[in-house]
Design an enzyme around this catalytic site. Structure first.
Site, short mmCIF file in Angstrom:
data_model
loop_
_atom_site.label_atom_id
_atom_site.label_comp_id
_atom_site.label_asym_id
_atom_site.label_seq_id
_atom_site.Cartn_x
_atom_site.Cartn_y
_atom_site.Cartn_z
N LYS A 9 -9.43 -45.20 -14.54
CA LYS A 9 -9.09 -44.32 -13.41
C LYS A 9 -7.69 -43.71 -13.57
O LYS A 9 -6.91 -44.14 -14.44
CB LYS A 9 -9.15 -45.15 -12.11
CG LYS A 9 -10.54 -45.70 -11.80
CD LYS A 9 -10.53 -46.40 -10.44
CE LYS A 9 -11.90 -46.98 -10.12
NZ LYS A 9 -11.95 -47.49 -8.74
N TYR A 49 -20.26 -42.03 -6.32
CA TYR A 49 -19.91 -42.90 -5.20
C TYR A 49 -20.76 -42.58 -3.97
O TYR A 49 -20.25 -42.61 -2.85
CB TYR A 49 -18.42 -42.76 -4.88
CG TYR A 49 -17.49 -43.51 -5.84
CD1 TYR A 49 -17.84 -44.75 -6.37
CD2 TYR A 49 -16.26 -42.98 -6.19
CE1 TYR A 49 -16.99 -45.43 -7.23
CE2 TYR A 49 -15.39 -43.67 -7.05
CZ TYR A 49 -15.77 -44.89 -7.57
OH TYR A 49 -14.92 -45.58 -8.41
N PHE A 57 -12.55 -43.13 4.43
CA PHE A 57 -11.57 -42.87 3.37
C PHE A 57 -12.17 -42.24 2.12
O PHE A 57 -11.51 -42.12 1.10
CB PHE A 57 -10.81 -44.16 3.01
CG PHE A 57 -11.71 -45.32 2.70
CD1 PHE A 57 -12.03 -46.27 3.66
CD2 PHE A 57 -12.25 -45.47 1.43
CE1 PHE A 57 -12.87 -47.33 3.37
CE2 PHE A 57 -13.10 -46.53 1.13
CZ PHE A 57 -13.40 -47.46 2.11
N ARG A 85 -17.77 -56.86 -15.35
CA ARG A 85 -17.40 -57.00 -13.93
C ARG A 85 -16.51 -58.23 -13.73
O ARG A 85 -15.56 -58.20 -12.96
CB ARG A 85 -18.65 -57.12 -13.05
CG ARG A 85 -19.44 -55.84 -12.88
CD ARG A 85 -18.71 -54.77 -12.11
NE ARG A 85 -18.52 -55.07 -10.69
CZ ARG A 85 -18.24 -54.15 -9.77
NH1 ARG A 85 -18.11 -52.88 -10.09
NH2 ARG A 85 -18.07 -54.48 -8.52
N THR A 91 -12.97 -55.66 -6.15
CA THR A 91 -12.45 -54.33 -5.80
C THR A 91 -10.99 -54.38 -5.36
O THR A 91 -10.18 -53.55 -5.77
CB THR A 91 -13.31 -53.74 -4.65
OG1 THR A 91 -14.69 -53.82 -5.01
CG2 THR A 91 -12.93 -52.29 -4.37
N ARG A 102 -7.95 -56.17 -12.84
CA ARG A 102 -7.42 -55.73 -11.54
C ARG A 102 -6.35 -56.68 -11.03
O ARG A 102 -5.37 -56.25 -10.43
CB ARG A 102 -8.57 -55.57 -10.55
CG ARG A 102 -9.42 -54.32 -10.82
CD ARG A 102 -10.68 -54.28 -9.98
NE ARG A 102 -11.34 -52.98 -10.05
CZ ARG A 102 -12.54 -52.73 -9.56
NH1 ARG A 102 -13.23 -53.70 -8.99
NH2 ARG A 102 -13.08 -51.53 -9.66
N ASN A 112 -7.23 -49.49 -8.49
CA ASN A 112 -7.67 -50.75 -9.10
C ASN A 112 -8.11 -50.56 -10.56
O ASN A 112 -8.98 -51.25 -11.07
CB ASN A 112 -8.76 -51.41 -8.24
CG ASN A 112 -9.96 -50.51 -8.05
OD1 ASN A 112 -10.07 -49.48 -8.70
ND2 ASN A 112 -10.87 -50.91 -7.16
N HIS A 115 -13.37 -48.48 -13.16
CA HIS A 115 -14.72 -48.68 -12.62
C HIS A 115 -15.56 -49.32 -13.72
O HIS A 115 -15.40 -48.99 -14.90
CB HIS A 115 -15.34 -47.32 -12.25
CG HIS A 115 -16.84 -47.39 -12.09
ND1 HIS A 115 -17.42 -47.80 -10.91
CD2 HIS A 115 -17.86 -47.17 -12.97
CE1 HIS A 115 -18.75 -47.81 -11.08
NE2 HIS A 115 -19.03 -47.44 -12.31
N GLU A 126 -25.64 -44.41 -14.58
CA GLU A 126 -24.28 -43.88 -14.76
C GLU A 126 -24.09 -43.34 -16.18
O GLU A 126 -23.45 -42.31 -16.38
CB GLU A 126 -23.26 -44.97 -14.45
CG GLU A 126 -23.22 -45.30 -12.96
CD GLU A 126 -22.34 -46.50 -12.61
OE1 GLU A 126 -21.74 -47.10 -13.53
OE2 GLU A 126 -22.25 -46.81 -11.42
#
Ligand code: ADP
Length: 132
Positions: A9, A49, A57, A85, A91, A102, A112, A115, A126
Site C-alpha cells: 500500500k 473493497y 470511511f 495472512r 487489520t 503490520r 497497515n 493487503h 483478485e
C-alpha cells in the site's frame, strides 16, 4: 501450489518498506511470481473493497489507496493464502502482534502496509482482477 494477491500500500511505498516486506515473505519460502506498480483508481477500489463500500470511511480508504502508486504482487507457495495472512497480522496495526508485518511496521487500521487475499476464492478473483 497456492497463489495469493498482495498489494504493497501507499504507506509501504512511501516509507521505503517494500524490500523488508518482500523479504519477510521470501524468508519463509514464498516465491514472487508476478509484480507491477500501478496507480489504483476509484473503479478498481470499488471492486476490490466491495465489502466496505457502505462504510462511512470508504472515501478515506480510496483517498489513502490512491495517494501514491502501489505494488501489486502474486506470491506462490504451499498454503500461501493462510500463511501470508498470518505473517501480515490483523487489520488493526495497533493490535497486530510483534513479529507480524503490520505489528512491526503498520501505524493504525488504515495505514497497515499491505493487503493480502483472505481466502483461496478471493485470491483467484483478485489475481484475475489485477493481472487480467
Ligand atoms: P484486511 O485488509 O485486513 O483484509 P478489511 O478487508 O476489513 O481488512 O479492510 C480493508 C482495508 O480497509 C484495511 O486493510 C484498511 O486499510 C481499511 N480499513 C478497514 N477497517 C478500517 C477502519 N475501521 N478504519 C480505517 N480503515 C479501515
Amino acid at each position: 501450489m497456492e497463489k495469493s494477491l498482495i498489494i504493497l500500500k501507499p504507506d509501504c511505498m512511501q516509507r521505503k518498506l517494500v524490500g523488508q516486506v518482500i523479504s519477510r515473505l521470501e524468508n519463509v519460502g514464498l516465491k514472487p511470481t508476478a509484480c507491477k506498480i500501478i496507480q489504483l483508481d476509484d473503479d478498481l477500489l470499488k471492486e476490490h473493497y466491495a465489502h466496505l463500500i457502505r462504510l462511512p470511511f470508504f472515501p478515506e480508504i480510496v483517498e489513502f489507496m490512491t495517494s501514491t502508486p502501489v505494488m501489486v504482487m502474486i506470491f506462490e507457495g504451499e498454503n500461501a493464502v493462510e500463511r501470508i495472512r498470518n505473517i501480515l497480522g490483523p487489520t488493526d496495526s495497533q493490535k497486530a502482534p510483534a513479529g507480524t508485518i503490520r505489528g512491526d511496521f503498520g501505524l493504525d487500521k488504515m495505514c497497515n502496509i499491505a493487503h493480502a487475499s483472505d481466502n483461496k476464492d478471493s485470491a483467484e478473483k483478485e489475481i484475475a482482477r489485477f493481472f487480467r
